[in-house]
Design an enzyme around this catalytic site. Sequence first.
Site, short mmCIF file in Angstrom:
data_model
loop_
_atom_site.label_atom_id
_atom_site.label_comp_id
_atom_site.label_asym_id
_atom_site.label_seq_id
_atom_site.Cartn_x
_atom_site.Cartn_y
_atom_site.Cartn_z
N GLU A 169 82.22 52.05 63.94
CA GLU A 169 81.13 51.95 62.96
C GLU A 169 81.52 52.69 61.68
O GLU A 169 82.39 53.54 61.68
CB GLU A 169 79.84 52.51 63.56
CG GLU A 169 79.40 51.75 64.81
CD GLU A 169 78.09 52.24 65.40
OE1 GLU A 169 77.25 52.74 64.63
OE2 GLU A 169 77.92 52.12 66.63
N TYR A 170 80.85 52.33 60.60
CA TYR A 170 81.08 52.91 59.27
C TYR A 170 82.51 52.66 58.78
O TYR A 170 83.14 53.51 58.15
CB TYR A 170 80.77 54.41 59.27
CG TYR A 170 79.36 54.72 59.72
CD1 TYR A 170 78.28 54.46 58.88
CD2 TYR A 170 79.11 55.23 60.98
CE1 TYR A 170 76.98 54.72 59.30
CE2 TYR A 170 77.82 55.49 61.41
CZ TYR A 170 76.76 55.23 60.56
OH TYR A 170 75.47 55.46 60.98
N THR A 233 71.51 45.00 67.76
CA THR A 233 70.19 44.70 67.20
C THR A 233 69.16 45.73 67.64
O THR A 233 68.23 45.45 68.40
CB THR A 233 69.77 43.28 67.61
OG1 THR A 233 70.19 43.02 68.96
CG2 THR A 233 70.40 42.25 66.70
N TRP A 357 71.84 49.32 75.09
CA TRP A 357 72.12 50.69 74.66
C TRP A 357 70.86 51.48 74.96
O TRP A 357 69.85 51.31 74.30
CB TRP A 357 72.48 50.78 73.19
CG TRP A 357 72.70 52.23 72.82
CD1 TRP A 357 71.83 53.08 72.21
CD2 TRP A 357 73.88 52.99 73.11
NE1 TRP A 357 72.37 54.33 72.10
CE2 TRP A 357 73.62 54.30 72.64
CE3 TRP A 357 75.09 52.71 73.73
CZ2 TRP A 357 74.57 55.33 72.77
CZ3 TRP A 357 76.01 53.73 73.85
CH2 TRP A 357 75.75 55.03 73.37
#
Length: 378
Positions: A169-170, A233, A357
């Site tokens: 991520e990022y 999501t 998650w």
Amino acid sequence: MEIYIVRPGDSVDGIAQELGENVEQIIYDNQLVYPYELAVGQALYIDRGTRNAVRAISVSGYAYPFIDGQVLEQTLPFLSELPVFSYGFTKEGELLPPTYGDVEWMIASAYRFGTKPILTLTPFGPDGNFNNQLIHSVVNSPEYTDRLLENLLETMDEKGYQGVDIDFEYILAEDRDAFTAFVWKVADTMRDAGYHTSVALAPKTSASQPGLLYEGKDYRALGEAADHVLLMTYEWGYTYGPPMAVAPVNQVRRVVEYALTEIPAAKIDLGIPNYGYDWPLPYVRGLTKAVTLGNVEAVRLAVKQGAEIRFDSVAESPYFTYVSEGVSHEVWFEDVRSLQAKFRLIQEYQLRGCGYWQIMKWFRANWLLLQNQFYISK
């Protein structure tokens, strides 16, 4: 199955009598605790003894090594894959084992239930947060990439993993193409060795969506490279953000509809949160911090506080408010209604499956509902 919404004056005994169902079964399925008090607006899963499963889907659920053993064993029958969270790596491509404990017992448990253990790879820095400089270093160096791949293959063979999940991520916008090339190389190497590769994708709604979460991920290219992807999501409502649904279905639908323009449905898993948040009010950006809580825990909190659970018809998510020690609170979480709305998206768009998650909290009604709606592909 049926979803029953608790009304004022309802009791478990009265509901069971009205529906002609076994009261002990309702208590068990919904994890009610003695003296079995209910919150007005609470959604109860009622098992009618029939199955509506229409097709087989893949189901994964991330777990840390410190997951309670009983929770893991209760969950594994409902999982196709168990992504173990998580392995890290250095700037030079050396693989780092999970810092949260031993993983061998999780892998052994997964095999007992016919569930595939998956190695989750994340670029966590020393502070425990995603570090895009680690990503930058490895994806731009053939030497470091090869070293990481060698370490991955050795670990997967030694531990018995059956696939790798890339959760980066990022990613810097400048590293977008290098990251795609990295995923291609990982996936090709894994396929040659008999493993599969998945990639977790930030929830984009357009190819040109700005922001550090989105610019480094090319949906189309990553969908072509990986064997399957997970749309993350969730986290519209998050720890430091304003109070709102964690996974509002109207927003989730937008992500799915965009993803389908770039990636085949048969490669897409829908991300589903297994938690909620409790925000103290008033919300002040940069100061307010929400407390994470499980979905069963959220309902018990509503009961304790005498709060009525409401349901947002647009987000298709439950929420409630209460006051404690002079402080107002707003809580958003998931229940069988919000989960059923997400399962309907999987059916409507014929997606590959779903990924949770995370599975650290046991939410029995979720798994019973999932099993009622789908066959689970092992």
